[in-house]
Design a protein around this motif. Structure first.
Motif, PDB file in Angstrom:
ATOM      1  N   ARG A 143     104.150  68.644  42.274  1.00 25.41           N
ATOM      2  CA  ARG A 143     103.169  69.030  41.264  1.00 25.41           C
ATOM      3  C   ARG A 143     102.745  70.482  41.436  1.00 25.41           C
ATOM      4  NH1 ARG A 143      99.188  63.665  41.467  1.00 25.41           N
ATOM      5  NH2 ARG A 143     100.815  62.158  40.909  1.00 25.41           N
ATOM      6  N   SER A 144     103.100  71.051  42.557  1.00 24.28           N
ATOM      7  CA  SER A 144     102.525  72.339  42.957  1.00 24.28           C
ATOM      8  C   SER A 144     103.385  73.549  42.591  1.00 24.28           C
ATOM      9  CB  SER A 144     102.305  72.329  44.474  1.00 24.28           C
ATOM     10  OG  SER A 144     103.519  71.982  45.138  1.00 24.28           O
ATOM     11  N   GLY A 145     104.518  73.336  41.895  1.00 28.16           N
ATOM     12  CA  GLY A 145     105.451  74.446  41.724  1.00 28.16           C
ATOM     13  C   GLY A 145     105.359  75.200  40.407  1.00 28.16           C
ATOM     14  N   ALA A 146     104.416  74.842  39.514  1.00 29.24           N
ATOM     15  CA  ALA A 146     104.343  75.496  38.202  1.00 29.24           C
ATOM     16  C   ALA A 146     103.847  76.931  38.347  1.00 29.24           C
ATOM     17  CB  ALA A 146     103.423  74.705  37.280  1.00 29.24           C
ATOM     18  N   ARG A 147     104.438  77.861  37.587  1.00 27.53           N
ATOM     19  CA  ARG A 147     104.054  79.277  37.639  1.00 27.53           C
ATOM     20  C   ARG A 147     103.765  79.786  36.230  1.00 27.53           C
ATOM     21  NH1 ARG A 147     103.097  77.783  41.684  1.00 27.53           N
ATOM     22  NH2 ARG A 147     104.069  78.113  43.705  1.00 27.53           N
ATOM     23  N   ALA A 148     102.801  80.717  36.117  1.00 23.55           N
ATOM     24  CA  ALA A 148     102.468  81.290  34.816  1.00 23.55           C
ATOM     25  C   ALA A 148     103.737  81.832  34.164  1.00 23.55           C
ATOM     26  CB  ALA A 148     101.428  82.402  34.982  1.00 23.55           C
ATOM     27  N   GLY A 149     103.920  81.521  32.892  1.00 24.90           N
ATOM     28  CA  GLY A 149     105.123  81.932  32.183  1.00 24.90           C
ATOM     29  C   GLY A 149     106.113  80.792  32.026  1.00 24.90           C
ATOM     30  N   ASP A 150     106.036  79.771  32.905  1.00 22.39           N
ATOM     31  CA  ASP A 150     106.903  78.597  32.746  1.00 22.39           C
ATOM     32  C   ASP A 150     106.632  77.922  31.408  1.00 22.39           C
ATOM     33  OD1 ASP A 150     107.988  78.948  35.246  1.00 22.39           O
ATOM     34  OD2 ASP A 150     107.024  77.200  36.170  1.00 22.39           O
ATOM     35  N   GLU A 151     107.645  77.262  30.899  1.00 19.36           N
ATOM     36  CA  GLU A 151     107.426  76.401  29.738  1.00 19.36           C
ATOM     37  C   GLU A 151     107.055  74.996  30.213  1.00 19.36           C
ATOM     38  OE1 GLU A 151     110.211  78.414  26.303  1.00 19.36           O
ATOM     39  OE2 GLU A 151     111.164  77.016  27.706  1.00 19.36           O
ATOM     40  N   GLY A 215      94.869  64.438  31.622  1.00 19.35           N
ATOM     41  CA  GLY A 215      94.549  64.138  33.012  1.00 19.35           C
ATOM     42  C   GLY A 215      95.683  64.530  33.939  1.00 19.35           C
ATOM     43  N   ASP A 216      96.911  64.188  33.584  1.00 20.89           N
ATOM     44  CA  ASP A 216      98.038  64.477  34.478  1.00 20.89           C
ATOM     45  C   ASP A 216      98.381  65.965  34.488  1.00 20.89           C
ATOM     46  OD1 ASP A 216      98.467  61.894  35.542  1.00 20.89           O
ATOM     47  OD2 ASP A 216      99.333  61.264  33.630  1.00 20.89           O
ATOM     48  N   LEU A 217      98.207  66.626  33.332  1.00 25.68           N
ATOM     49  CA  LEU A 217      98.381  68.084  33.323  1.00 25.68           C
ATOM     50  C   LEU A 217      97.337  68.734  34.231  1.00 25.68           C
ATOM     51  CD1 LEU A 217      99.671  70.670  32.292  1.00 25.68           C
ATOM     52  CD2 LEU A 217      98.251  70.503  30.225  1.00 25.68           C
ATOM     53  N   GLY A 218      96.145  68.138  34.259  1.00 30.03           N
ATOM     54  CA  GLY A 218      95.102  68.627  35.167  1.00 30.03           C
ATOM     55  C   GLY A 218      95.547  68.581  36.623  1.00 30.03           C
ATOM     56  N   HIS A 219      96.253  67.506  37.014  1.00 31.23           N
ATOM     57  CA  HIS A 219      96.762  67.427  38.400  1.00 31.23           C
ATOM     58  C   HIS A 219      97.731  68.573  38.686  1.00 31.23           C
ATOM     59  CE1 HIS A 219      94.807  63.653  38.899  1.00 31.23           C
ATOM     60  NE2 HIS A 219      95.608  62.973  38.114  1.00 31.23           N
ATOM     61  N   VAL A 220      98.626  68.844  37.754  1.00 33.89           N
ATOM     62  CA  VAL A 220      99.593  69.930  37.938  1.00 33.89           C
ATOM     63  C   VAL A 220      98.864  71.266  38.013  1.00 33.89           C
ATOM     64  CG1 VAL A 220     101.517  71.173  36.867  1.00 33.89           C
ATOM     65  CG2 VAL A 220     101.467  68.665  36.815  1.00 33.89           C
ATOM     66  N   ARG A 221      97.866  71.461  37.141  1.00 36.52           N
ATOM     67  CA  ARG A 221      97.128  72.730  37.138  1.00 36.52           C
ATOM     68  C   ARG A 221      96.409  72.942  38.459  1.00 36.52           C
ATOM     69  NH1 ARG A 221      92.992  72.596  33.157  1.00 36.52           N
ATOM     70  NH2 ARG A 221      92.562  74.627  34.068  1.00 36.52           N
ATOM     71  N   ARG A 222      95.739  71.885  38.950  1.00 30.24           N
ATOM     72  CA  ARG A 222      95.014  72.021  40.231  1.00 30.24           C
ATOM     73  C   ARG A 222      95.968  72.300  41.383  1.00 30.24           C
ATOM     74  NH1 ARG A 222      91.628  68.406  37.953  1.00 30.24           N
ATOM     75  NH2 ARG A 222      92.890  66.622  38.530  1.00 30.24           N
ATOM     76  N   ARG A 223      97.051  71.536  41.448  1.00 33.51           N
ATOM     77  CA  ARG A 223      97.990  71.681  42.570  1.00 33.51           C
ATOM     78  C   ARG A 223      98.729  73.017  42.528  1.00 33.51           C
ATOM     79  NH1 ARG A 223      98.663  68.066  46.951  1.00 33.51           N
ATOM     80  NH2 ARG A 223      96.859  66.784  46.528  1.00 33.51           N
ATOM     81  N   GLY A 225      97.594  75.705  40.782  1.00 33.64           N
ATOM     82  CA  GLY A 225      96.682  76.824  40.597  1.00 33.64           C
ATOM     83  C   GLY A 225      97.021  77.629  39.355  1.00 33.64           C
ATOM     84  N   VAL A 226      97.150  76.940  38.218  1.00 30.42           N
ATOM     85  CA  VAL A 226      97.544  77.605  36.963  1.00 30.42           C
ATOM     86  C   VAL A 226      96.705  77.096  35.797  1.00 30.42           C
ATOM     87  CG1 VAL A 226      99.947  77.981  37.688  1.00 30.42           C
ATOM     88  CG2 VAL A 226      99.319  75.846  36.509  1.00 30.42           C
ATOM     89  N   GLY A 289     104.394  73.413  25.334  1.00 28.86           N
ATOM     90  CA  GLY A 289     103.389  74.414  25.664  1.00 28.86           C
ATOM     91  C   GLY A 289     103.875  75.363  26.729  1.00 28.86           C
ATOM     92  N   ARG A 290     102.920  76.026  27.387  1.00 30.25           N
ATOM     93  CA  ARG A 290     103.267  77.074  28.324  1.00 30.25           C
ATOM     94  C   ARG A 290     102.274  77.062  29.479  1.00 30.25           C
ATOM     95  NH1 ARG A 290     103.533  81.526  24.609  1.00 30.25           N
ATOM     96  NH2 ARG A 290     101.321  81.673  25.103  1.00 30.25           N
ATOM     97  N   ILE A 291     102.750  77.424  30.657  1.00 31.57           N
ATOM     98  CA  ILE A 291     101.868  77.590  31.817  1.00 31.57           C
ATOM     99  C   ILE A 291     101.298  79.007  31.780  1.00 31.57           C
ATOM    100  CG2 ILE A 291     101.785  77.627  34.346  1.00 31.57           C
ATOM    101  CD1 ILE A 291     102.081  74.834  33.152  1.00 31.57           C
ATOM    102  N   GLU A 292      99.975  79.105  32.030  1.00 32.29           N
ATOM    103  CA  GLU A 292      99.257  80.383  31.948  1.00 32.29           C
ATOM    104  C   GLU A 292      98.632  80.699  33.306  1.00 32.29           C
ATOM    105  OE1 GLU A 292      99.447  81.947  29.190  1.00 32.29           O
ATOM    106  OE2 GLU A 292      99.724  80.459  27.598  1.00 32.29           O
ATOM    107  N   PRO A 293      98.138  81.915  33.491  1.00 35.70           N
ATOM    108  CA  PRO A 293      97.376  82.199  34.713  1.00 35.70           C
ATOM    109  C   PRO A 293      96.156  81.272  34.804  1.00 35.70           C
ATOM    110  CG  PRO A 293      97.917  84.231  33.544  1.00 35.70           C
ATOM    111  CD  PRO A 293      98.287  83.105  32.627  1.00 35.70           C
ATOM    112  N   ALA A 294      95.703  81.004  36.030  1.00 35.06           N
ATOM    113  CA  ALA A 294      94.607  80.057  36.246  1.00 35.06           C
ATOM    114  C   ALA A 294      93.376  80.411  35.424  1.00 35.06           C
ATOM    115  CB  ALA A 294      94.261  79.993  37.728  1.00 35.06           C
ATOM    116  N   ALA A 295      93.093  81.715  35.285  1.00 34.91           N
ATOM    117  CA  ALA A 295      91.873  82.151  34.602  1.00 34.91           C
ATOM    118  C   ALA A 295      91.844  81.708  33.145  1.00 34.91           C
ATOM    119  CB  ALA A 295      91.744  83.676  34.689  1.00 34.91           C
TER     120      ALA A 295
END
Lengths: 325, 325
Positions: A143-151, A215-223, A225-226, A289-295
């Motif tokens: 769950r921890s490998g997502a990076r800003a810019g990923d789809e 909820g599950d996207l929230g887990h990915v975001r927390r783990r 940090g995106v 969608g898209r992964i964004e910076p945590a902010a």
């Protein structure tokens, strides 16, 4: 018919031993992962009235109890090896046990895995399964490998299981044939094991959708940090769900739960590889969608190029302790 | 205080990760057995009112739920690695969860193992644990290895857990201090992991005593295709049990259940090695009988050199579905 515990295990849950070095019937099962593999372990507990309705056919219940664990293995990119079953049930009745075991062992057979141990007891109907799989070190999808810019991608369709639940609750009406189809989504989820394997080395993060997309996207975001951006109109849905009012669609798609599809991320440059993995595994995949910076936090837009994000306060994730009933 | 599922897991069940490549919080845990090891897997399900009384302190319940699984690993001669927890409970209350987790994780710490995954849900109080250990291929202690002529051994004392249960049932009275000791046997069993490891290469068969001596010896007899002779006066028992009427002693010793001692067999020529394994692991071991050819069946004698075997019809093994309540 009342059966003793040992007869019960012998009669319904003793398939032939294949991959395990030692199957059920001893104090432990013995497993031998292939050299250079890590063991992936997943546990789920299903309780009547909370995780399944009393209206579910025993065969489907057996299927689903194993499917939700295989879905966790799929989300790690692990190849299923074996599972254990802890079963509490009010009475040892063949009318329940025979179809329950059949549904469970047929799904196991489809994935080439074995029931290697278990425990049965009298008590309220609860089903605990621990599934084990293997994955080469460093190749597990976390769950921890997502990076800003990923789809952001999802498999299959979302929300049908929740739509079926709303029919049972009397809040939605569907014609019989349509209800049969969405009910199947709720009761016979197909774990996306082949897709999980095909995504090794391609996806940067993955999770299976059990608590609802938000909820599950929230887990990915927390783990990871995106932050993330979701496009509501891109979320794949059945014709049955698409025919519902927008408010019902949104609730089922975003907070539905019980989808057992894979939510995963991959660099935009890997989009073709993701589509090829979908084709190779026979699984529809959709970019949502898209992964964004945590902010950036989480923003949900009605359309892919909308200007104003939706107000999220109305959508709550599914949480077994926070939601009543 | 009501906690959400994720907070609950974070707060009470998230010890630091050590041996596991990846601990809880993802879809799966990842385990890496040492090269050349098989994975031993054990599952148990505990239901309130059947496997434990509502009078048990949460800390002891947490201990016992893990202990019964480690006992299965011990009976295989496996070295514990990790475990998963599936917990259904009526309310997420800190007054229960904090001591429950403490009792469980303290025992885990004593054995150097980790909680690597789990599932919690609201529902009737049931505890499902799957424990994993490792053992070199070919060295696991199985139920199937007993041979005619082997000696039959047991660790520790038998029957105290059953004696405590009879006090709760009002059939036996004990002074407070004595009751405290036998109650500890019932609620805080110590899994014989060190003995199981020390018996690798010495014992020909092993099982842990959970269903009662006669019942569990029956499993060894069936799996090994052998008969057995038991000497009632040789069965190790506490002073508290020895002070009871003979009928109570026999029932507790032979059909007691919940002992979590190891029953094992070894060639007579290995008797010294067995005693040395007992000393090395700090575990009392006692020879209680002999393995016979299958045709001899099971014979229980009051003394080691008695002439007439006892009538066994009065002793029934413990079976969760056959015994009421």
């Amino acid at each position: 018919m009342a059966l003793g515990e040992f007869e019960l295990i012998e009669r319904y849950f003793r398939p032939p031993v294949r991959r395990a070095a030692l199957g059920g019937g001893d104090d432990c099962a013995l497993l031998q992962p292939a050299p250079g593999q890590q063991l992936a372990v997943s546990t789920d507990l299903l309780v009547e009235g909370r995780h399944f309705l009393s209206t579910v056919a025993p065969e489907r219940l057996g299927h689903k109890a194993l499917a939700v664990n295989l879905s966790d293995l799929a989300a790690c990119g692990a190849e299923p090896l074996a599972f254990t079953l802890a079963l509490s049930l009010p009475r040892a009745e063949a009318s329940f046990l025979a179809p329950f075991a059949r549904g469970m062992l047929e799904l196991a057979e489809q994935h080439g895995i074995e029931l290697v141990g278990g425990d049965t007891t009298a008590g309220p109907l609860t089903i605990g399964i621990t599934a084990m799989g293997q994955v080469p070190p460093g190749q597990a999808l976390l769950r921890s490998g997502a990076r800003a810019g990923d789809e952001l991608w999802v498999s299959g369709c979302l929300g049908d299981a929740r739509l079926a639940l709303e029919v049972f609750r009397g809040r939605v009406e569907l014609p019989g044939e349509t209800f049969g189809a969405v009910r199947e989504a709720m009761e016979l989820p197909q774990p996306r094991v082949a897709l999980g394997l095909a995504l090794r080395g391609i996806a940067t993060a993955a999770i299976d959708l059990s608590d609802g997309l938000l909820g599950d996207l929230g887990h990915v975001r927390r783990r990871s940090g995106v932050g993330a951006t979701l496009w509501l109109d891109a979320l794949p849905r059945s014709a049955a769900l698409a025919a519902q009012p927008v408010s019902v669609q949104r609730e089922c798609l975003l907070a539905g739960g019980d989808d057992y599809e894979l939510l995963f991320t991959a660099p935009a440059s890997a989009a073709e590889a993701v589509r090829a993995a979908g084709v190779a595994s026979g699984t529809p995949v959709t970019c949502i969608g898209r992964i964004e910076p945590a902010a950036e936090g989480l923003k949900v837009y009605a359309e892919a190029h909308g200007r104003e994000p939706l107000d999220l306060a109305a959508f709550a994730s599914f949480d077994h302790f926070k939601t009543a009933g």
